[in-house]
Design a protein around this motif. Structure first.
Motif, PDB file in Angstrom:
ATOM      1  N   GLU A  40       0.815  -1.214   0.000  1.00 15.41           N
ATOM      2  CA  GLU A  40       0.000   0.000   0.000  1.00 15.41           C
ATOM      3  C   GLU A  40       0.850   1.266   0.000  1.00 15.41           C
ATOM      4  O   GLU A  40       0.548   2.243  -0.679  1.00 15.41           O
ATOM      5  CB  GLU A  40      -0.909  -0.009   1.229  1.00 15.41           C
ATOM      6  CG  GLU A  40      -1.764   1.234   1.406  1.00 15.41           C
ATOM      7  CD  GLU A  40      -2.767   1.424   0.296  1.00 15.41           C
ATOM      8  OE1 GLU A  40      -3.132   2.588   0.027  1.00 15.41           O
ATOM      9  OE2 GLU A  40      -3.176   0.432  -0.313  1.00 15.41           O
ATOM     10  N   ILE A  41       1.953   1.242   0.730  1.00 19.62           N
ATOM     11  CA  ILE A  41       2.774   2.450   0.869  1.00 19.62           C
ATOM     12  C   ILE A  41       3.475   2.810  -0.433  1.00 19.62           C
ATOM     13  O   ILE A  41       3.880   3.965  -0.637  1.00 19.62           O
ATOM     14  CB  ILE A  41       3.815   2.244   2.006  1.00 19.62           C
ATOM     15  CG1 ILE A  41       4.450   3.573   2.403  1.00 19.62           C
ATOM     16  CG2 ILE A  41       4.848   1.221   1.586  1.00 19.62           C
ATOM     17  CD1 ILE A  41       3.519   4.578   2.963  1.00 19.62           C
ATOM     18  N   LEU A  42       3.649   1.833  -1.355  1.00 23.46           N
ATOM     19  CA  LEU A  42       4.365   2.075  -2.606  1.00 23.46           C
ATOM     20  C   LEU A  42       3.441   2.354  -3.783  1.00 23.46           C
ATOM     21  O   LEU A  42       3.921   2.666  -4.873  1.00 23.46           O
ATOM     22  CB  LEU A  42       5.249   0.869  -2.946  1.00 23.46           C
ATOM     23  CG  LEU A  42       6.380   0.559  -1.964  1.00 23.46           C
ATOM     24  CD1 LEU A  42       7.153  -0.664  -2.426  1.00 23.46           C
ATOM     25  CD2 LEU A  42       7.325   1.746  -1.822  1.00 23.46           C
ATOM     26  N   ARG A  43       2.137   2.271  -3.585  1.00 22.08           N
ATOM     27  CA  ARG A  43       1.216   2.501  -4.689  1.00 22.08           C
ATOM     28  C   ARG A  43       1.103   3.993  -5.005  1.00 22.08           C
ATOM     29  O   ARG A  43       1.259   4.840  -4.125  1.00 22.08           O
ATOM     30  CB  ARG A  43      -0.173   1.951  -4.344  1.00 22.08           C
ATOM     31  CG  ARG A  43      -0.198   0.442  -4.207  1.00 22.08           C
ATOM     32  CD  ARG A  43      -1.596  -0.049  -3.893  1.00 22.08           C
ATOM     33  NE  ARG A  43      -1.613  -1.494  -3.681  1.00 22.08           N
ATOM     34  CZ  ARG A  43      -2.685  -2.174  -3.341  1.00 22.08           C
ATOM     35  NH1 ARG A  43      -3.850  -1.538  -3.169  1.00 22.08           N
ATOM     36  NH2 ARG A  43      -2.619  -3.479  -3.176  1.00 22.08           N
ATOM     37  N   LYS A  44       0.827   4.267  -6.262  1.00 17.75           N
ATOM     38  CA  LYS A  44       0.659   5.654  -6.689  1.00 17.75           C
ATOM     39  C   LYS A  44      -0.687   6.163  -6.206  1.00 17.75           C
ATOM     40  O   LYS A  44      -1.728   5.563  -6.474  1.00 17.75           O
ATOM     41  CB  LYS A  44       0.734   5.757  -8.215  1.00 17.75           C
ATOM     42  CG  LYS A  44       2.088   5.380  -8.790  1.00 17.75           C
ATOM     43  CD  LYS A  44       2.075   5.489 -10.307  1.00 17.75           C
ATOM     44  CE  LYS A  44       3.418   5.074 -10.900  1.00 17.75           C
ATOM     45  NZ  LYS A  44       3.397   5.125 -12.385  1.00 17.75           N
ATOM     46  N   ARG A  45      -0.660   7.249  -5.483  1.00 15.52           N
ATOM     47  CA  ARG A  45      -1.881   7.830  -4.959  1.00 15.52           C
ATOM     48  C   ARG A  45      -1.939   9.312  -5.301  1.00 15.52           C
ATOM     49  O   ARG A  45      -0.896   9.959  -5.468  1.00 15.52           O
ATOM     50  CB  ARG A  45      -1.943   7.662  -3.440  1.00 15.52           C
ATOM     51  CG  ARG A  45      -1.996   6.227  -2.971  1.00 15.52           C
ATOM     52  CD  ARG A  45      -3.222   5.518  -3.491  1.00 15.52           C
ATOM     53  NE  ARG A  45      -3.383   4.180  -2.916  1.00 15.52           N
ATOM     54  CZ  ARG A  45      -4.250   3.305  -3.339  1.00 15.52           C
ATOM     55  NH1 ARG A  45      -5.042   3.591  -4.362  1.00 15.52           N
ATOM     56  NH2 ARG A  45      -4.359   2.123  -2.768  1.00 15.52           N
ATOM     57  N   PRO A  46      -3.143   9.876  -5.394  1.00 19.83           N
ATOM     58  CA  PRO A  46      -3.245  11.330  -5.617  1.00 19.83           C
ATOM     59  C   PRO A  46      -2.674  12.100  -4.436  1.00 19.83           C
ATOM     60  O   PRO A  46      -2.447  11.553  -3.353  1.00 19.83           O
ATOM     61  CB  PRO A  46      -4.763  11.564  -5.760  1.00 19.83           C
ATOM     62  CG  PRO A  46      -5.347  10.227  -6.034  1.00 19.83           C
ATOM     63  CD  PRO A  46      -4.452   9.219  -5.387  1.00 19.83           C
TER      64      PRO A  46
END
Length: 416
Positions: free
Chosen positions: A258-264
Motif C-alpha cells: 500500500e505504501i508504494l502505490r501511486k496515490r493522488p
C-alpha cells in the motif's frame, strides 16, 4: 565536393576528379579483397571509404549491395571482432568499454562468432541486416548494432540476463534506421518469451512489428499471442499493445504494498478525514463529503473534535445540496469558525457562554435578551427552542444554529 557521383568539368574540376579517382580506387581495392575471399580486409577498406566520403548515399548503397554476398562465417567473425573492440576499456573509465560495458565472465570472441553464425543460419533476415549494419555511421549507430548482435549471441548461449540488458541498451539508442529499432524490439521480445513473461513479450513484439513496413516479426507476435489468456488476448485485439501496457501497469500496481502505490496528492489525509467524518455523521452524500474535505484543514480538524459541530456543518451543507443543487454547493462558502465556537468546541460546556453571548444581537428575538427567574435548565431549553423556531424560518440552517438545536435535543433526552 563529396557529393559528386562522377568527375565534372569546370572550376575545381581537378580536385573533384582526384576525390572521384580515390573513391573508385578504394572501391576497386575492397572488391578485390572480397574476390580473393578476404572479407575482413574488404570491410576495412569499405569503412575507410565511407568515413572519408562522409557516408555518401550512393557509396553506402553500393557497399551494402557488395556486402550482401558476404559469407555468414566472415560476417559472424567480423561482428565478433567489433564486439571485442567495443568492450575495450574507455579512455576515462577502465570499468566502461568504448561503446559497451564489458560483461563479467563474458563469452570469448570465438564463442561469440560461433553463436552469431548459428543465429544467422536460423534467421536469414538477421544476416542481411547484419551485413547492412557494417556500414553504420557514427558512435550511436555502431553502439546500437554491437549491443543488438551481442544480445543475439548471448541469447543463443542461454545468457538471458545479459541478452535482456543488451536488448534494452539497443532500444535506448533510438536509432530508427536500417531496421535497428525493429530488430531490437524483436530481440527483447524473444528474451522475455524465454523468461516466461508473455505479456511483456507480446508488447515488445507488437512494437517491433509496428516499426517495420514489411511486418518482420509478425509470426513471432502470433506465436506469443497464442500463449496469452483469453482476457489478455481480448485486450490486445480491442486496444492493441497500449491496452496491454495499461493492464500490466494496473496489475503491477495492485501487487505493490500500500505504501508504494501511486496515490493522488493528500490521498491518505483525505482517507483519514473521511473515516473521522463517517464516525460522527455516518454515510453522507458524496458532494457533501467532498465539500467537507475541501474545508481549511485547521477548521475541519477543530470541527471533528465535536460530534455536534460536525453534524451541524454536515446538515448545513446537506440543506444547500437539497435546495440549491450540486453546482451551487461547489461554490458555497461556509462561515469561518468564530473564536466563540472554537472555545465551545474545545472546552465543551465551559465555552457555551461564548456562543450564547454571540446570539445577543438586536436582530434576535426579545426572549433571548430578557432575564428570567426560571430554573437555569428550563431557561436554557426555552432559549434553544426559540432559536430553533427562528432557524426554521430562514432560507438556510446555519451550522451554529443547528449546533444549539442538537445540543438541546441531547439534553432534553438526558432529562427524560
Amino acid at each position: 565536393m563529396y557529393g559528386q557521383d562522377g568527375p565534372k568539368n569546370g572550376k575545381n574540376s581537378a580536385i573533384i576528379d582526384s576525390f572521384w579517382i580515390s573513391k573508385t580506387a578504394e572501391e576497386r581495392q575492397a572488391r578485390g579483397y572480397a574476390a580473393d575471399g578476404d572479407w575482413l580486409a574488404a570491410v576495412k577498406c569499405y569503412r575507410i571509404a565511407l568515413r572519408r566520403y562522409r557516408f555518401q548515399i550512393s557509396l553506402r548503397n553500393a557497399v551494402i549491395a557488395d556486402l550482401s554476398s558476404m559469407p555468414s562465417e566472415c560476417l559472424a567473425q567480423q561482428w565478433s571482432e567489433d564486439i571485442v573492440e567495443a568492450e575495450k576499456p574507455a579512455i576515462f573509465s577502465s570499468r566502461d568499454g568504448k561503446w559497451l560495458k564489458p560483461v563479467p565472465n563474458g563469452l570469448t570472441r570465438k564463442t561469440v562468432s560461433n553463436l552469431l553464425l548459428l543465429a544467422f543460419a536460423h534467421d536469414s533476415d538477421l544476416k542481411s541486416a547484419g551485413a547492412a549494419m557494417l556500414t553504420t555511421r557514427g558512435t550511436k549507430e555502431f553502439r546500437c548494432c554491437v549491443a543488438l548482435l551481442r544480445g543475439v549471441a548471448y541469447l543463443q548461449g542461454g545468457r538471458l540476463e545479459q541478452a535482456l540488458k543488451d536488448a534494452r541498451t539497443s532500444i535506448a539508442c533510438k536509432v530508427d534506421g536500417w531496421g535497428f529499432l525493429n530488430r531490437s524490439f524483436l530481440l527483447l521480445s524473444r528474451v522475455l518469451e524465454e523468461n516466461g513473461k508473455y505479456t511483456e513479450a507480446a508488447i515488445a513484439a507488437a512494437k517491433g512489428v509496428e516499426l517495420n513496413e514489411n511486418k518482420v516479426g509478425h509470426e513471432a507476435l502470433e506465436r506469443i499471442l497464442n500463449r496469452l489468456d483469453d482476457t489478455q488476448r481480448r485486450i490486445f485485439e480491442g486496444c492493441g499493445y497500449h491496452g496491454l501496457e495499461r493492464w500490466l501497469e494496473d496489475n503491477k500496481e495492485m501487487d505493490l504494498p500500500e505504501i508504494l502505490r501511486k496515490r493522488p496528492k493528500y490521498f491518505y489525509y483525505y482517507e483519514w478525514m473521511r473515516e473521522r467524518i463517517d464516525g460522527h455523521c455516518g454515510a453522507l452524500p458524496e458532494p457533501v463529503m467532498d465539500k467537507l474535505l475541501t474545508m481549511e484543514a485547521g477548521d475541519l480538524d477543530t470541527l471533528l473534535k465535536s460530534s455536534e459541530a460536525t453534524k451541524a456543518q454536515a446538515l448545513e451543507l446537506a440543506w444547500v445540496l437539497e435546495n440549491k443543487g450540486d453546482c451551487f454547493l461547489q461554490t458555497y462558502k461556509t462561515d469561518d469558525l468564530t473564536w466563540e465556537e472554537v472555545k465551545y468546541i474545545t472546552q465543551g460546556e465551559q465555552g457555551k457562554q461564548y456562543l450564547d453571548c454571540e446570539k445577543q444581537t438586536d436582530s434576535e428575538p426579545e426572549a433571548l435578551r430578557q432575564p428570567s427567574a426560571q430554573h437555569p435548565e428550563e431557561q436554557e431549553t426555552k432559549e434553544l427552542s426559540i432559536v430553533s423556531q427562528v432557524a426554521a424560518s430562514r432560507d438556510c440552517v446555519t451550522r451554529k444554529e443547528k449546533m444549539l438545536e442538537l445540543i438541546g435535543n441531547a439534553r432534553r433526552g438526558e432529562t427524560t
